[in-house]
Design a protein around this motif. Structure first.
Motif, PDB file in Angstrom:
ATOM      1  N   ALA A  74       0.834  -1.200   0.000  1.00  0.00           N
ATOM      2  CA  ALA A  74       0.000   0.000   0.000  1.00  0.00           C
ATOM      3  C   ALA A  74       0.873   1.256   0.000  1.00  0.00           C
ATOM      4  O   ALA A  74       0.600   2.219  -0.736  1.00  0.00           O
ATOM      5  CB  ALA A  74      -0.924  -0.006   1.215  1.00  0.00           C
ATOM      6  N   GLY A  75       1.939   1.233   0.815  1.00  0.00           N
ATOM      7  CA  GLY A  75       2.868   2.360   0.840  1.00  0.00           C
ATOM      8  C   GLY A  75       3.550   2.565  -0.494  1.00  0.00           C
ATOM      9  O   GLY A  75       3.765   3.704  -0.943  1.00  0.00           O
ATOM     10  N   PHE A  76       3.875   1.461  -1.143  1.00  0.00           N
ATOM     11  CA  PHE A  76       4.499   1.523  -2.473  1.00  0.00           C
ATOM     12  C   PHE A  76       3.557   2.207  -3.463  1.00  0.00           C
ATOM     13  O   PHE A  76       3.966   3.060  -4.251  1.00  0.00           O
ATOM     14  CB  PHE A  76       4.833   0.109  -2.937  1.00  0.00           C
ATOM     15  CG  PHE A  76       5.387   0.037  -4.332  1.00  0.00           C
ATOM     16  CD1 PHE A  76       6.741   0.235  -4.566  1.00  0.00           C
ATOM     17  CD2 PHE A  76       4.554  -0.239  -5.411  1.00  0.00           C
ATOM     18  CE1 PHE A  76       7.252   0.165  -5.859  1.00  0.00           C
ATOM     19  CE2 PHE A  76       5.063  -0.315  -6.704  1.00  0.00           C
ATOM     20  CZ  PHE A  76       6.408  -0.109  -6.924  1.00  0.00           C
ATOM     21  N   PHE A  85       4.284  10.227  -7.795  1.00  0.00           N
ATOM     22  CA  PHE A  85       5.397  10.263  -8.745  1.00  0.00           C
ATOM     23  C   PHE A  85       5.096   9.330  -9.918  1.00  0.00           C
ATOM     24  O   PHE A  85       4.592   8.230  -9.723  1.00  0.00           O
ATOM     25  CB  PHE A  85       6.697   9.834  -8.069  1.00  0.00           C
ATOM     26  CG  PHE A  85       7.124  10.718  -6.928  1.00  0.00           C
ATOM     27  CD1 PHE A  85       7.837  11.884  -7.152  1.00  0.00           C
ATOM     28  CD2 PHE A  85       6.796  10.382  -5.618  1.00  0.00           C
ATOM     29  CE1 PHE A  85       8.221  12.693  -6.099  1.00  0.00           C
ATOM     30  CE2 PHE A  85       7.174  11.184  -4.561  1.00  0.00           C
ATOM     31  CZ  PHE A  85       7.900  12.344  -4.797  1.00  0.00           C
ATOM     32  N   ASN A  86       5.438   9.795 -11.118  1.00  0.00           N
ATOM     33  CA  ASN A  86       5.206   8.967 -12.306  1.00  0.00           C
ATOM     34  C   ASN A  86       6.266   7.886 -12.463  1.00  0.00           C
ATOM     35  O   ASN A  86       5.990   6.803 -12.978  1.00  0.00           O
ATOM     36  CB  ASN A  86       5.171   9.840 -13.568  1.00  0.00           C
ATOM     37  CG  ASN A  86       3.962  10.753 -13.594  1.00  0.00           C
ATOM     38  OD1 ASN A  86       2.886  10.373 -13.133  1.00  0.00           O
ATOM     39  ND2 ASN A  86       4.137  11.962 -14.108  1.00  0.00           N
ATOM     40  N   ASN A  87       7.481   8.196 -12.030  1.00  0.00           N
ATOM     41  CA  ASN A  87       8.565   7.224 -12.156  1.00  0.00           C
ATOM     42  C   ASN A  87       9.649   7.539 -11.149  1.00  0.00           C
ATOM     43  O   ASN A  87       9.689   8.640 -10.584  1.00  0.00           O
ATOM     44  CB  ASN A  87       9.132   7.214 -13.587  1.00  0.00           C
ATOM     45  CG  ASN A  87       9.867   8.507 -13.923  1.00  0.00           C
ATOM     46  OD1 ASN A  87      11.032   8.678 -13.569  1.00  0.00           O
ATOM     47  ND2 ASN A  87       9.180   9.441 -14.596  1.00  0.00           N
ATOM     48  N   ILE A  88      10.520   6.572 -10.941  1.00  0.00           N
ATOM     49  CA  ILE A  88      11.694   6.736 -10.089  1.00  0.00           C
ATOM     50  C   ILE A  88      12.906   6.283 -10.886  1.00  0.00           C
ATOM     51  O   ILE A  88      12.975   5.129 -11.316  1.00  0.00           O
ATOM     52  CB  ILE A  88      11.581   5.905  -8.790  1.00  0.00           C
ATOM     53  CG1 ILE A  88      10.427   6.420  -7.921  1.00  0.00           C
ATOM     54  CG2 ILE A  88      12.889   5.953  -8.007  1.00  0.00           C
ATOM     55  CD1 ILE A  88      10.226   5.631  -6.645  1.00  0.00           C
ATOM     56  N   ALA A  89      13.820   7.200 -11.114  1.00  0.00           N
ATOM     57  CA  ALA A  89      15.039   6.920 -11.886  1.00  0.00           C
ATOM     58  C   ALA A  89      14.699   6.340 -13.264  1.00  0.00           C
ATOM     59  O   ALA A  89      15.419   5.489 -13.782  1.00  0.00           O
ATOM     60  CB  ALA A  89      15.952   5.978 -11.120  1.00  0.00           C
ATOM     61  N   GLY A  90      13.586   6.798 -13.855  1.00  0.00           N
ATOM     62  CA  GLY A  90      13.202   6.335 -15.174  1.00  0.00           C
ATOM     63  C   GLY A  90      12.437   5.025 -15.195  1.00  0.00           C
ATOM     64  O   GLY A  90      12.099   4.512 -16.265  1.00  0.00           O
TER      65      GLY A  90
END
Length: 267
Positions: A41-43, A50-55
């Motif tokens: 759920a936290g994830f 955020f749309n992405n993390i590091a691409g």
């Protein structure tokens, strides 16, 4: 086949003992399900903002860390509890019992228990693994399927080897529970760093996860190759079997030398 039948027999005996206190077992499973559910759920909350993390998109990261979690969960069924308890077994002298059995002490430690508390982690990992794959357009060919299967098996060996390695430290340090937790506990240990792409971490952490405690080879590198993500050194995507072999040999050497070093604490 003989070992599988023996393991099934031991698991039945072990679970019968646990079922004598069935409410405790049920509550443990419920508590672990809630704990892992809260993590997922936290994830999802993170990617709501955020749309992405590091691409990497949400589903790409979800596929990456559930791949790692599948191997980790299977490894923990066999090795988490025995290695976590090694320090106490040696301090109390109970490890002598394993030394007198007609089979390998490590094999007997694995056979006589079943870490059922990892069932919720495995079940939810499978669910979100299937979910993430359904959202991704991975070109599954014979080559990529073989590559992926080998990578998951290698991840299982890497996790198992590191767990055995940390447990083996007990032969010298006696009290190694903190070391086991630091390196293998998925809630607050170093293992937790593998749930996200390693480029988000500092160079020092990346170095540790690649060359010292090689958790990056359990998910990030092979999955990055499947998803056609850029890797600084592309050859790393193919090194999981090599890393698995190296960690397995090192774990075996440390375990074997620990057995030779062992002197009964007595009681």
């Amino acid at each position: 086949m003989y070992l599988l039948r023996m393991y099934r027999h031991f698991v039945i005996i072990y679970m019968k003992g646990k079922l004598a206190y069935h409410f405790s077992l049920i509550f443990e499973l419920i508590a672990n399900t809630i704990q892992i559910g809260i993590y997922f759920a936290g994830f999802m909350v993170i990617f709501h903002n955020f749309n992405n993390i590091a691409g990497w998109s949400r589903d790409e990261i979800l596929f990456m860390f559930t791949t790692s979690w599948l191997a980790y969960s299977f490894s923990c069924f066999f090795f988490w509890s025995p290695m976590k308890d090694m320090g106490e077994l040696i301090r109390s002298g109970k490890f002598d019992l394993y030394m007198t059995r007609p089979i390998s002490p490590l094999l007997y430690m694995v056979l006589q228990q079943f870490q059922y508390t990892f069932i919720p982690r495995l079940a939810l990992s499978i669910f979100f693994w299937i979910y993430s794959m359904s959202k991704l357009s991975i070109n599954w060919t014979v080559e990529t399927v073989v590559f992926y299967v080998i990578s998951v098996i290698s991840a299982f060996i890497i996790f198992s080897s590191i767990t055995i390695f940390t447990g083996s430290v007990s032969f010298w340090a006696i009290k190694s529970e903190e070391i086991v937790a630091l390196l293998t506990n998925n809630n607050y240990g170093l293992k937790n760093y593998t749930d996200y792409p390693i480029p988000i971490y500092s160079k020092g952490i990346q170095l540790i996860l690649t060359f010292i405690i090689p958790y990056a080879f359990t998910g990030y590198y092979p999955v990055a190759r499947l998803l056609c993500k850029p890797i600084t050194y592309p050859v790393f995507a193919y090194l999981s079997p090599v890393i698995a072999a190296v960690t397995a040999v090192l774990a075996y050497i440390l375990w074997y030398n620990g057995l030779r070093h062992y002197e009964s604490a007595g009681s």
